[in-house]
Design a protein around this motif. Structure first.
Motif, PDB file in Angstrom:
ATOM      1  N   ALA A 188      -0.270   8.912  -3.262  1.00  0.00           N
ATOM      2  CA  ALA A 188      -0.005   8.974  -1.820  1.00  0.00           C
ATOM      3  C   ALA A 188       0.760   7.736  -1.367  1.00  0.00           C
ATOM      4  CB  ALA A 188      -1.319   9.099  -1.049  1.00  0.00           C
ATOM      5  N   GLU A 189       1.534   7.903  -0.319  1.00  0.00           N
ATOM      6  CA  GLU A 189       2.314   6.799   0.241  1.00  0.00           C
ATOM      7  C   GLU A 189       1.705   6.396   1.590  1.00  0.00           C
ATOM      8  OE1 GLU A 189       7.007   5.768   1.325  1.00  0.00           O
ATOM      9  OE2 GLU A 189       6.390   7.790   0.671  1.00  0.00           O
ATOM     10  N   ARG A 190       1.535   5.098   1.779  1.00  0.00           N
ATOM     11  CA  ARG A 190       0.932   4.585   3.017  1.00  0.00           C
ATOM     12  C   ARG A 190       1.999   4.350   4.091  1.00  0.00           C
ATOM     13  NH1 ARG A 190      -4.098   2.609   3.825  1.00  0.00           N
ATOM     14  NH2 ARG A 190      -5.544   2.568   2.037  1.00  0.00           N
ATOM     15  N   PHE A 191       1.624   4.640   5.347  1.00  0.00           N
ATOM     16  CA  PHE A 191       2.497   4.369   6.482  1.00  0.00           C
ATOM     17  C   PHE A 191       1.683   3.671   7.569  1.00  0.00           C
ATOM     18  CE2 PHE A 191       4.836   7.636   4.314  1.00  0.00           C
ATOM     19  CZ  PHE A 191       6.171   7.324   4.536  1.00  0.00           C
ATOM     20  N   VAL A 213       0.733   9.865   3.294  1.00  0.00           N
ATOM     21  CA  VAL A 213       1.553  11.061   3.111  1.00  0.00           C
ATOM     22  C   VAL A 213       1.483  11.456   1.637  1.00  0.00           C
ATOM     23  CG1 VAL A 213       3.879  12.038   3.143  1.00  0.00           C
ATOM     24  CG2 VAL A 213       3.109  10.587   5.034  1.00  0.00           C
ATOM     25  N   ALA A 214       1.066  12.686   1.395  1.00  0.00           N
ATOM     26  CA  ALA A 214       0.975  13.204   0.022  1.00  0.00           C
ATOM     27  C   ALA A 214       1.151  14.708   0.068  1.00  0.00           C
ATOM     28  CB  ALA A 214      -0.364  12.838  -0.610  1.00  0.00           C
ATOM     29  N   MET A 215       1.848  15.249  -0.895  1.00  0.00           N
ATOM     30  CA  MET A 215       2.064  16.687  -1.024  1.00  0.00           C
ATOM     31  C   MET A 215       2.687  17.293   0.234  1.00  0.00           C
ATOM     32  SD  MET A 215      -1.520  17.583  -2.929  1.00  0.00           S
ATOM     33  CE  MET A 215      -2.414  16.826  -1.579  1.00  0.00           C
ATOM     34  N   GLY A 216       3.507  16.483   0.952  1.00  0.00           N
ATOM     35  CA  GLY A 216       4.199  16.990   2.121  1.00  0.00           C
ATOM     36  C   GLY A 216       3.355  17.013   3.378  1.00  0.00           C
ATOM     37  N   ARG A 217       2.121  16.474   3.336  1.00  0.00           N
ATOM     38  CA  ARG A 217       1.233  16.446   4.503  1.00  0.00           C
ATOM     39  C   ARG A 217       0.808  15.022   4.790  1.00  0.00           C
ATOM     40  NH1 ARG A 217      -1.076  21.140   6.011  1.00  0.00           N
ATOM     41  NH2 ARG A 217      -1.161  19.970   7.972  1.00  0.00           N
ATOM     42  N   SER A 218       0.264  14.824   5.969  1.00  0.00           N
ATOM     43  CA  SER A 218      -0.274  13.527   6.377  1.00  0.00           C
ATOM     44  C   SER A 218      -1.796  13.590   6.349  1.00  0.00           C
ATOM     45  CB  SER A 218       0.218  13.174   7.787  1.00  0.00           C
ATOM     46  OG  SER A 218       1.638  13.124   7.827  1.00  0.00           O
ATOM     47  N   TRP A 219      -2.439  12.410   6.140  1.00  0.00           N
ATOM     48  CA  TRP A 219      -3.897  12.381   5.969  1.00  0.00           C
ATOM     49  C   TRP A 219      -4.472  11.100   6.582  1.00  0.00           C
ATOM     50  CZ3 TRP A 219      -5.480  16.617   2.898  1.00  0.00           C
ATOM     51  CH2 TRP A 219      -4.452  17.237   2.158  1.00  0.00           C
ATOM     52  N   HIS A 220      -5.679  11.225   7.145  1.00  0.00           N
ATOM     53  CA  HIS A 220      -6.464  10.027   7.436  1.00  0.00           C
ATOM     54  C   HIS A 220      -6.795   9.372   6.087  1.00  0.00           C
ATOM     55  CE1 HIS A 220      -7.593  12.054  11.364  1.00  0.00           C
ATOM     56  NE2 HIS A 220      -7.276  10.819  11.767  1.00  0.00           N
ATOM     57  N   THR A 231     -14.315  10.002  -4.641  1.00  0.00           N
ATOM     58  CA  THR A 231     -13.647   8.698  -4.680  1.00  0.00           C
ATOM     59  C   THR A 231     -12.399   8.734  -3.805  1.00  0.00           C
ATOM     60  OG1 THR A 231     -14.436   8.292  -6.925  1.00  0.00           O
ATOM     61  CG2 THR A 231     -12.520   7.014  -6.200  1.00  0.00           C
ATOM     62  N   SER A 232     -12.154   7.633  -3.098  1.00  0.00           N
ATOM     63  CA  SER A 232     -10.952   7.568  -2.261  1.00  0.00           C
ATOM     64  C   SER A 232      -9.703   7.592  -3.129  1.00  0.00           C
ATOM     65  CB  SER A 232     -10.961   6.289  -1.422  1.00  0.00           C
ATOM     66  OG  SER A 232      -9.724   6.150  -0.728  1.00  0.00           O
ATOM     67  N   LEU A 233      -8.734   8.378  -2.705  1.00  0.00           N
ATOM     68  CA  LEU A 233      -7.460   8.489  -3.434  1.00  0.00           C
ATOM     69  C   LEU A 233      -6.330   7.800  -2.664  1.00  0.00           C
ATOM     70  CD1 LEU A 233      -7.718  12.268  -4.469  1.00  0.00           C
ATOM     71  CD2 LEU A 233      -8.351  10.258  -5.821  1.00  0.00           C
ATOM     72  N   ALA A 234      -6.722   6.973  -1.700  1.00  0.00           N
ATOM     73  CA  ALA A 234      -5.710   6.344  -0.858  1.00  0.00           C
ATOM     74  C   ALA A 234      -4.793   5.424  -1.650  1.00  0.00           C
ATOM     75  CB  ALA A 234      -6.394   5.568   0.274  1.00  0.00           C
ATOM     76  N   ASP A 235      -5.345   4.701  -2.642  1.00  0.00           N
ATOM     77  CA  ASP A 235      -4.544   3.717  -3.373  1.00  0.00           C
ATOM     78  C   ASP A 235      -4.565   3.948  -4.880  1.00  0.00           C
ATOM     79  OD1 ASP A 235      -3.763   2.011  -1.086  1.00  0.00           O
ATOM     80  OD2 ASP A 235      -5.936   1.682  -0.934  1.00  0.00           O
TER      81      ASP A 235
END
Length: 376
Positions: A188-191, A213-220, A231-235
Motif C-alpha cells: 500500500a502507498e501512504r498519502f 491507497v492499494a488495489m485502486g481503493r483508499s483505506w483508513h 496484522t496491520s498491512l499499512a507498512d
C-alpha cells in the motif's frame, strides 16, 4: 471451415501428428518440416486432422492414424480444419513422440515403421492414464493458469465490505486497476491528509486524515489488515486472495502452492505443468536448464526438453535428404545410418534399393550394376 489437402507420394510427407483417442486429444498437426510436401501444400501447425484418405479420425488412436498414413498407396488425402477455429476446444499443447528403432541386417534393407512401445501401466505417463489431463491447457496459451483455492480452516469469510472493495458495481470501470497475477506481492502507498476526502474501501466512510491507497481503493490505515491474523498491512507487503488481503506469512501458510522441484512455497507467478506446480524458474529443460516460459516442451523418459534439445538429442534424420524421419514414415537402417525408404537409392542411377541387395562405396549405396563405379 474444413479444407482438403492432397500430398503427392511417395513419402516422406513432412509433418508430425499429436493426439489421438488414446491421448484423449483430437489428432492435430504438431509440426511441419520446412520445405517438405506438407509445407508446400500450406498445411499449418495446430490444424485438426478431420479425415485421412476419407476415413474420419474421431475414433482413431495415435498409432491407427500413423498406420493409416503409412498405408497410403501413393497420394495422401487429408481433410483438415484450421487451427484458429479449433483452438478453443483443444486443451493441451504438449507434444509427445515415442520412437523405437530396431537394427536390421545390412545384407538387405528391410523396411520399418514406428510403433509405440508397450509400457507397464504403473509407468505410463499421466497424460495417458489421466482422462482429464489433456483438458487443462490450450495451444497458444501460457503454460500457467490460476487455480481457485478455498479459505483456510478457521479463516474468516470475506466480509461484504471487503467484497465491495473489489467488485462494487458503483465503481466506474475506468477507476478499476488492472488485475494482477494470483500470489503477486503488493504494498500500500501512504498519502498525507489533504483536501481530498476519499471513501474507505473497508467501512465505506469518508477518510478525513492520512490514508492508504492499494488495489485502486483508499483505506483508513487502521482498517487495512490481514483477513486472518489481523496484522496491520499499512507498512508491510500483502497478497490479495479471494476478495480479501493477507500478510505474506498467512498467504504462504494457507494458499501458496508448493514447487515440485525445490519444494518451497511459490509466491508470485505459478507454472502448472505435468499435474504439478512450479516456480517459473524451476520448470526447466532437462538438457540446457533454461526455463520454458510459455514455450512448448517435449517429454522423453519422464523428463521435459525444449524443442531445440529434443530434436538434437532424440530426433532421427534421414542420411539421404537430411530431413527428420517423422512419426509414421517408413524408414530403413543400412550402412550405419537411417534413411527414408524412398531415399535409399543407388548413388549413380538412383534406382530404389528397398529390399534389394546392394553394395556400398564411400558410405554411399550402389546397385549391383554400378557396384564398381569409379566416380561416386
Amino acid at each position: 471451415m474444413s479444407y482438403n489437402v492432397t500430398l503427392n507420394g511417395p513419402g516422406p510427407w513432412g509433418f508430425r501428428l499429436q493426439g489421438g483417442k488414446d491421448f484423449n486429444m483430437p489428432l492435430t498437426i504438431s509440426r511441419i518440416t520446412p520445405g517438405s510436401k506438407a509445407a508446400q501444400s500450406h498445411m499449418n501447425q495446430g490444424d485438426l486432422v478431420v479425415a485421412i484418405d476419407g476415413v474420419n479420425t474421431d475414433g482413431m488412436t495415435h498409432l491407427e492414424a500413423q498406420n493409416k498414413i503409412k498405408s497410403a498407396s501413393y497420394n495422401l488425402s487429408l481433410t483438415l480444419q484450421k487451427y484458429v477455429e479449433i483452438k478453443k476446444i483443444l486443451k493441451h499443447s504438449l507434444i509427445f513422440f515415442w520412437m523405437f528403432i530396431t537394427a536390421p541386417a545390412l545384407t538387405r534393407a528391410p523396411v520399418h515403421s514406428y510403433t509405440p512401445g508397450k509400457a507397464d501401466p504403473s509407468c505410463r505417463p499421466p497424460w495417458v492414464t489421466d482422462d482429464s489431463f489433456s483438458q487443462k491447457f490450450a495451444p497458444g496459451k501460457t503454460t500457467t493458469s490460476v487455480t481457485k483455492h478455498t479459505l483456510p480452516r478457521g479463516a474468516p469469510a470475506p466480509s461484504p465490505a471487503s467484497i465491495s472493495a473489489y467488485s462494487s458495481p458503483s465503481i466506474p470501470a475506468s477507476s478499476q486497476t488492472p488485475a494482477v497475477a494470483r500470489g503477486t506481492i503488493q504494498r500500500a502507498e501512504r498519502f498525507p491528509a489533504s483536501n481530498r476526502t476519499p471513501l474507505c474501501g473497508h467501512c465505506n466512510s469518508i477518510i478525513r486524515g492520512p490514508f492508504l491507497v492499494a488495489m485502486g481503493r483508499s483505506w483508513h490505515p487502521e482498517e487495512f489488515n490481514c483477513a486472518y491474523c489481523k496484522t496491520s498491512l499499512a507498512d508491510v507487503c500483502f497478497v490479495e486472495e479471494q476478495n480479501s488481503v493477507y500478510c505474506e506469512r498467512c498467504y504462504e501458510q494457507f494458499f501458496a502452492p508448493t514447487c515440485a522441484r525445490c519444494h518451497t512455497k511459490i509466491m508470485g507467478e505459478v507454472m502448472h505443468a505435468l499435474r504439478q506446480t512450479w516456480h517459473t524458474t524451476c520448470f526447466v529443460c532437462a538438457a540446457c536448464k533454461k526455463p520454458f516460459g510459455n514455450s512448448l516442451f517435449h517429454m522423453e523418459d519422464g523428463e521435459p526438453y525444449c524443442e531445440k534439445d529434443y530434436i538434437a538429442l532424440f530426433s532421427t534424420k534421414c542420411h539421404g535428404c537430411d530431413f527428420p524421419v517423422e512419426a509414421g514414415d517408413k524408414f530403413i537402417e543400412a550402412l550405419g545410418h537411417t534413411w527414408h525408404d524412398t531415399c535409399f537409392i543407388c548413388a549413380v542411377c538412383h534406382v530404389n534399393l528397398e529390399g534389394q541387395p546392394f553394395y556400398s562405396k564411400k558410405d554411399k549405396p550402389l546397385c549391383k550394376k554400378h557396384a564398381h563405379a569409379i566416380n561416386v
